[in-house]
Design a protein around this motif. Structure first.
Motif, mmCIF file in Angstrom:
data_model
loop_
_atom_site.group_PDB
_atom_site.id
_atom_site.type_symbol
_atom_site.label_atom_id
_atom_site.label_comp_id
_atom_site.label_asym_id
_atom_site.label_seq_id
_atom_site.Cartn_x
_atom_site.Cartn_y
_atom_site.Cartn_z
ATOM 1 N N TYR A 93 1.370 5.172 0.956
ATOM 2 C CA TYR A 93 0.824 6.221 1.823
ATOM 3 C C TYR A 93 1.504 7.544 1.503
ATOM 4 C CZ TYR A 93 -1.549 2.544 4.354
ATOM 5 O OH TYR A 93 -2.370 1.498 4.676
ATOM 6 N N GLU A 142 -5.714 1.046 0.390
ATOM 7 C CA GLU A 142 -5.429 -0.246 -0.238
ATOM 8 C C GLU A 142 -6.043 -0.309 -1.634
ATOM 9 O OE1 GLU A 142 -6.708 -3.340 2.455
ATOM 10 O OE2 GLU A 142 -5.433 -2.613 4.084
ATOM 11 N N VAL A 184 0.855 -1.180 0.000
ATOM 12 C CA VAL A 184 0.000 0.000 0.000
ATOM 13 C C VAL A 184 0.896 1.237 0.000
ATOM 14 C CG1 VAL A 184 -1.910 1.186 1.159
ATOM 15 C CG2 VAL A 184 -1.677 -1.294 1.376
ATOM 16 N N ASP A 209 -4.095 -2.730 17.160
ATOM 17 C CA ASP A 209 -4.637 -4.065 16.893
ATOM 18 C C ASP A 209 -3.935 -5.112 17.761
ATOM 19 O OD1 ASP A 209 -6.229 -5.790 14.740
ATOM 20 O OD2 ASP A 209 -4.242 -6.708 14.927
ATOM 21 N N MET A 229 -9.612 -8.131 12.365
ATOM 22 C CA MET A 229 -8.824 -6.994 12.827
ATOM 23 C C MET A 229 -9.679 -6.047 13.651
ATOM 24 S SD MET A 229 -6.687 -6.086 9.407
ATOM 25 C CE MET A 229 -5.249 -7.017 8.908
ATOM 26 N N ALA A 230 -9.125 -5.645 14.752
ATOM 27 C CA ALA A 230 -9.871 -4.764 15.647
ATOM 28 C C ALA A 230 -10.048 -3.393 15.006
ATOM 29 C CB ALA A 230 -9.125 -4.633 16.970
ATOM 30 N N LYS A 231 -11.192 -2.762 15.262
ATOM 31 C CA LYS A 231 -11.452 -1.442 14.695
ATOM 32 C C LYS A 231 -10.855 -0.356 15.585
ATOM 33 C CE LYS A 231 -15.081 -1.553 11.411
ATOM 34 N NZ LYS A 231 -16.239 -0.856 10.865
ATOM 35 N N SER A 232 -10.419 0.717 15.011
ATOM 36 C CA SER A 232 -9.917 1.831 15.780
ATOM 37 C C SER A 232 -9.999 3.071 14.916
ATOM 38 C CB SER A 232 -8.478 1.575 16.216
ATOM 39 O OG SER A 232 -7.620 1.627 15.094
ATOM 40 N N TYR A 249 -7.817 4.512 13.604
ATOM 41 C CA TYR A 249 -6.790 4.476 12.574
ATOM 42 C C TYR A 249 -7.223 3.660 11.342
ATOM 43 C CZ TYR A 249 -4.059 5.913 16.615
ATOM 44 O OH TYR A 249 -3.609 6.567 17.728
ATOM 45 N N TYR A 269 -9.040 4.103 9.001
ATOM 46 C CA TYR A 269 -9.165 4.816 7.720
ATOM 47 C C TYR A 269 -8.006 4.513 6.762
ATOM 48 C CZ TYR A 269 -5.471 8.281 8.472
ATOM 49 O OH TYR A 269 -4.253 8.897 8.636
ATOM 50 N N VAL A 270 -6.875 4.084 7.319
ATOM 51 C CA VAL A 270 -5.722 3.823 6.445
ATOM 52 C C VAL A 270 -6.005 2.707 5.437
ATOM 53 C CG1 VAL A 270 -4.032 4.663 8.126
ATOM 54 C CG2 VAL A 270 -4.598 2.225 8.073
ATOM 55 N N ARG A 271 -7.047 1.913 5.716
ATOM 56 C CA ARG A 271 -7.401 0.855 4.768
ATOM 57 C C ARG A 271 -7.910 1.423 3.442
ATOM 58 N NH1 ARG A 271 -9.452 -4.719 6.601
ATOM 59 N NH2 ARG A 271 -8.124 -5.040 4.773
ATOM 60 N N ASP A 272 -8.389 2.667 3.464
ATOM 61 C CA ASP A 272 -8.905 3.276 2.230
ATOM 62 C C ASP A 272 -7.825 3.426 1.166
ATOM 63 O OD1 ASP A 272 -11.252 3.508 3.588
ATOM 64 O OD2 ASP A 272 -11.057 5.638 4.018
#
Lengths: 261, 261, 261, 261
Positions: free
Chosen positions: A134, B13, A132, A150, B1-4, B6, B8-11
């Motif tokens: 950034y 991918e 990915v 996590d 994966m736990a949500k947090s 942070y 948003y960083v998956r956007d």
């Protein structure tokens, strides 16, 4: 490759080049590790041998790919952060992820017996990988925060879960129900009141995961002429189990961000 | 994966999905194998142990990924052909190539000592990988022709080269000069007149490479009721060293092309 | 473009090249045409002037881009099918779709007054575009079936809807409710019994949409020497309103599929 | 779109989503404008009517797409800079570039007669378009520097070239030779000594191109209650012909960079 009338098939090859001046993060993940860990009798919630093996394999990768400025591992996953300026393989996505995953996997199998001397490897494991891009320091740091948060959340949950099962005698289903909807402070309380465990005293490697950074260390070199010992500095990959969410870590390793354009 | 916060960083991918109804070919290649083979004293021009190890690792991959209909290997490279209809990992390029390369590499290290019992592996090897989509049967077959022609051309050259060096006492530079500009028939002639070697009698695995296909074989099963042996058929991965450029191979394995939409 | 120290910004450009030997279909769609058609008082369910204008613009595109073998239009959308062998702009997706959309839009505005002599264009319209690669003849044909089936279904619905509103005096909401859940034969029945309309007699351009193909037509040429008329053949873009789902059309235009590798 | 058994063809659609948190720059270019400008007798080296028409079309685009923070035009090209945070069409590349190019082209044809009242448009023009993602403010600014430097270099060359041809009576070939290898100061000298032209006094629109920015302007509004005039502020698109390479412009328009995450 030898030329022939079939060479036209190369025209079908497509190559994705990752955007320049962005942080590249490659994350790899164990495939089907629920089965793999059970087959090899990993201890729960954490198997320290397995974590050290992951770190060893990650170190091989980082020593091999010099543009990686930081790596972060937890459980059966590892993230490798390439410099914004990284030029490796012209930033071609396929090359980058396959070589990294291959090197990691090879090292994992190669060093297995060092960390599991009494547990022969039953079958070849596998890891998947993705990359990915950034665009800013803040977002790259948020990525690492995401992974370390996590790690924390999962480890606290798993610590409770396996104590309830192993020492509390609960079934896995009951342990899951017991923990459903609990907050962080509830779990702290549960650990302390029911099992006398102070979560803060748990090993840092479990709570924080592992951080690989390059640091300069002093080394003694024998002076060629006089034969005296002289001190030099050498860059080596170090393994830390520290917080990378706050600013302290980044202040202590200013070169990670400052080396960037 | 736990949500947090942070997450948003998956956007950031990105996922490349390979075009449906096309043949997918993943080719993997040894990285820096000139050094690797010299370090492990591979025999030249071909090390039969190394080729068998490559085939063993490829078989692991093919048994693991059931949508591979054919694999072809030569030297330190291997090509895996997925069915046009393959749905594995939603045809996501990253998943496909990293898992395949990882599985192959792991098997290569895992089985190393079986094929090199007297040569300990010095360091973890690595393979890169790429995937290409081919829209028609003809083009996919031309891809395989390209690789088998490459095998033939390289093997003839290398056979001459190492005979000139090892038996002819030439330097590598002189051997290279000697072969420069020679045609196929010149090399046949050189082998025969200077070294008494009939190239056609060389081992098929060297001249043709290795072809992995799924074939049905008869197996004996003990009948549960009567205790008698009964014959069943089972699909297994077979290793062949045959021509895949002409039509004969494809007529003998009609299911490879006909299973397709 | 002049060179300067800023030229490095070109390294960020990415270019998607569409897979060779696949049919390329560019589909364009009117943006916000609900508003556009109401502003310009298009007749409902079909405005014949608007359809002819769409066809005129599509013809300009097809005369301009010679690798388009067929185009199909309905309502405010148009699909252009490029030959599998098309090489235009090296099959670069951005170039292909922007130039096609731009040419179409320019022609739409340019020819507006010819088809709407009494309705001045109020503001510049816009079309979006996309390109899709189809690996086989069958799938490319199914794409066209998809669009023509869409045309049929929508036209039958709209024909009913606007008769209910304009002649039946229903509100749009009531007309929608009335048609909800009806099948094709229900709509045929409704049209016939309530409005005396035989759907089969509706204009072909409404029911089938418009098909643009290249056909050879005879032309008279004046012979340079003798001054006599001689017959030659010339390829021109023709507009048809015929079925392209069945095989008949493809048999009558064998060159569309046969020209392909 | 109506569903049918053909709907599966949608699985072949691919959608590129541009990386979040990056500046998106769409640049459009006139296609075959050498022919277009000669056909429509554009004055050389610059046709002021044509530049104003380009600006008019760009203004339509910018009023239509509110996430564009700046646009820059020269000759037959225009660059549109979208905010790093832009969400338009989910940052899908195809949608973004086709709609922008289409809107621009439509406006160009729509407003043609306003700027060329005596020159009827002979045929529909076309523009191509591309989009590039830039990860940092600096690089986005360097992109604009690149274009404005290009404008300057080309305009100085063209000014010399057409004076040599139109006033100096040279052939185009001779003018080209005369200018070959000349530096900026040589061209300044040539203009002044041979034609009495001080390049610095040339029109800013020719030397600097055109910059479109959003600025707040005071407007008089009639107070509903009292009927008095009251002053409000309104954001409008303004056209400037100023330097955007230095820092001054960015200090005067701090909102362009500061609005970003």
């Amino acid at each position: 490759m030898a030329k022939s009338k079939y060479t036209y098939v190369r025209d079908f090859e497509r190559e994705e080049q990752l955007l320049p001046s962005t942080w590249l993060v490659v994350r790899i993940d164990g495939q089907g590790f629920t089965g793999f860990t059970s087959k090899h009798k990993f201890t729960k919630p954490n198997d320290i041998r397995a974590l050290h093996l992951m770190n060893r394999a990650a170190k091989v990768v980082m020593e091999n790919m010099v543009e990686i400025v930081l790596a972060y591992g937890e459980s059966d996953e590892y993230s490798f952060v390439f410099s914004k300026k990284a030029k490796a393989y012209d930033r071609r996505a396929s090359k980058l992820i396959t070589l990294l995953v291959s090197k990691f996997t090879a090292a994992y199998v190669f060093y297995w017996s060092e960390f599991f001397p009494d547990t022969p490897l039953q079958f070849p494991p596998a890891f998947d990988g993705r990359v990915v891009a950034y665009p800013s320091d803040r977002i790259m740091r948020d990525y690492l925060c995401w992974r370390q948060a996590d790690c924390h959340i999962n480890n606290m949950y798993n610590t409770c879960f396996w104590l309830l099962v192993n020492q509390g005698g609960m079934s896995q289903r009951d342990a899951e129900k017991r923990l459903n909807g609990t907050l962080s402070r509830d779990k702290h309380e549960l650990l302390f009141s029911e099992f006398g465990v102070n979560y803060n005293n748990e090993q840092e490697i479990f709570k924080k995961g592992s951080v690989l950074v390059r640091e300069q260390v002093p080394i003694d070199v024998v002076d060629k002429d006089g034969g005296n010992n002289i001190q030099r500095r050498k860059t080596v990959v170090q393994i830390r189990h520290c917080d990378i969410i706050g600013d302290a870590f980044w202040r202590e390793h200013p070169e990670i961000l400052s080396k960037q354009a």
